[in-house]
Design a protein around this motif. Sequence first.
Motif, PDB file in Angstrom:
ATOM      1  N   UNK A 191      32.380  98.545  63.587  1.00 38.92           N
ATOM      2  CA  UNK A 191      31.627  97.110  63.516  1.00 38.92           C
ATOM      3  C   UNK A 191      31.167  98.100  65.315  1.00 38.92           C
ATOM      4  N   UNK A 192      31.889  98.086  65.894  1.00 34.71           N
ATOM      5  CA  UNK A 192      31.652  98.790  67.420  1.00 34.71           C
ATOM      6  C   UNK A 192      30.538  99.880  67.413  1.00 34.71           C
ATOM      7  N   UNK A 193      30.583 100.934  66.221  1.00 35.56           N
ATOM      8  CA  UNK A 193      29.381 101.622  65.941  1.00 35.56           C
ATOM      9  C   UNK A 193      27.915 101.341  66.093  1.00 35.56           C
ATOM     10  N   UNK A 194      28.297 100.067  64.636  1.00 34.08           N
ATOM     11  CA  UNK A 194      27.079  99.296  64.967  1.00 34.08           C
ATOM     12  C   UNK A 194      26.152  99.134  65.536  1.00 34.08           C
ATOM     13  N   UNK A 195      26.964  98.240  66.683  1.00 33.79           N
ATOM     14  CA  UNK A 195      26.710  97.557  67.770  1.00 33.79           C
ATOM     15  C   UNK A 195      26.002  99.156  68.902  1.00 33.79           C
TER      16      UNK A 195
ATOM     17  N   UNK B 153      22.591  98.562  65.815  1.00 34.98           N
ATOM     18  CA  UNK B 153      22.230  97.841  63.832  1.00 34.98           C
ATOM     19  C   UNK B 153      22.855  96.944  63.986  1.00 34.98           C
ATOM     20  N   UNK B 154      23.547  96.302  65.157  1.00 40.15           N
ATOM     21  CA  UNK B 154      24.926  95.111  64.997  1.00 40.15           C
ATOM     22  C   UNK B 154      24.777  94.753  66.134  1.00 40.15           C
ATOM     23  N   UNK B 155      24.241  93.252  66.100  1.00 38.41           N
ATOM     24  CA  UNK B 155      24.725  92.147  67.513  1.00 38.41           C
ATOM     25  C   UNK B 155      25.780  91.647  67.441  1.00 38.41           C
ATOM     26  N   UNK B 156      26.036  91.577  68.650  1.00 38.64           N
ATOM     27  CA  UNK B 156      27.334  91.032  69.763  1.00 38.64           C
ATOM     28  C   UNK B 156      27.320  90.073  69.968  1.00 38.64           C
ATOM     29  N   UNK B 157      27.809  88.798  70.026  1.00 40.76           N
ATOM     30  CA  UNK B 157      28.082  87.910  71.041  1.00 40.76           C
ATOM     31  C   UNK B 157      28.731  88.268  72.216  1.00 40.76           C
ATOM     32  N   UNK B 158      28.160  87.103  73.322  1.00 37.13           N
ATOM     33  CA  UNK B 158      28.097  87.660  75.162  1.00 37.13           C
ATOM     34  C   UNK B 158      30.254  87.772  74.927  1.00 37.13           C
TER      35      UNK B 158
ATOM     36  N   UNK C 154      20.714  92.408  72.725  1.00 37.48           N
ATOM     37  CA  UNK C 154      19.917  93.287  72.586  1.00 37.48           C
ATOM     38  C   UNK C 154      20.443  94.869  72.307  1.00 37.48           C
ATOM     39  N   UNK C 155      19.627  95.157  72.214  1.00 33.93           N
ATOM     40  CA  UNK C 155      19.828  97.261  71.869  1.00 33.93           C
ATOM     41  C   UNK C 155      20.051  97.758  72.882  1.00 33.93           C
ATOM     42  N   UNK C 156      19.490  97.945  74.042  1.00 29.83           N
ATOM     43  CA  UNK C 156      19.699  98.209  74.887  1.00 29.83           C
ATOM     44  C   UNK C 156      21.418  98.009  75.840  1.00 29.83           C
TER      45      UNK C 156
END
Length: 322
Positions: A35-39, A43-48, A5-7
């Motif tokens: 990509x990392x900046x959007x995360x 603005x960008x989801x990322x898998x664990x 999530x965003x947090x």
Amino acid sequence: MKECAFAWGENFKRFRESRGMSLKEAAGDFCTPQYLGRFEKGMQKINTELLDLLIGRLGVNMTDFITDLHSYNPSYSDKMAETVYAYIQNGEKADTIWKEIDHLYEHGKKDDLYLASYYVIFLKTMYHIQTNIPLENLLDQSDYEKVDYLKNRLLDLDELYTFDYAVLDILLDPIPDQFSTEYLLQIFNSTIKKLKIISNAAPTIHQAVSFLGTAIRILSTRGEYALAEDCVKKVYKLLNDTPMVAMINPYFQMIIAFQEAHNLLRQNKVEGIDKAHHIIRTLDHMIAINPLPRIVKHKEQFVRDTLLLNKTGLPIDLKGGE
């Protein structure tokens, strides 16, 4: 593949900036800086799996990252408490909730009874926290019957999991008198046995070790100093013999050390002063390396409690005896 999530992005950015790393340095070969900046901005989801690799570049493990996330942001329990408080301010709504849960408690299946009983006590405990109204003034006879049901159910379970330890947690702190010493020791010993064979269930290990510390504290406050000391030794042996438990979170040993020092101070033993100084030095060292809010908060609480318990006549050196 779970997504974060965003947090989580906010927390990652805070760790990255605290280490003076650019987006390019933090991203490495695992993803692009964009990509990392959007995360980080949500603005960008990322898998664990990717997140685990990225936080490793920051010199942080996943356990500390998640724990710090909960410490830095308003905790889930605080949010729940605010919601419950707002809900209970409307007496009619609160009565409706409790009646529905009571109906489930009386007519539901075994698992429904377990959940319903827990949520009744949880709701009233959160209300107690928000209003400072003594919990005993909020619990009626039917509530104490639910507490007894929960206690008996916990004993009947072949094995305790994360939610079961959460049930213990919500009961032990506000109403420890409802748990006999024999009951505590039975759950304590079964938890030690469970942790000797557990492999990688990090959430359960976190909750279980938290319970062990709480149980030791309760035994000590009851004047059961020898039993508390014996329990401390059992946990130290567990951590020594079961590296996986210690690896999940190296801070576990410190949690038990707090209780060991306080158990000694309740007996006016000067060894408690030495132990407290060692703990303060260790915490200061940990904070200097990685100032997680969780550890800073724990140190502040440990110092406050230690100063209150110290009746030896010897001063507590807040610099750890250096």
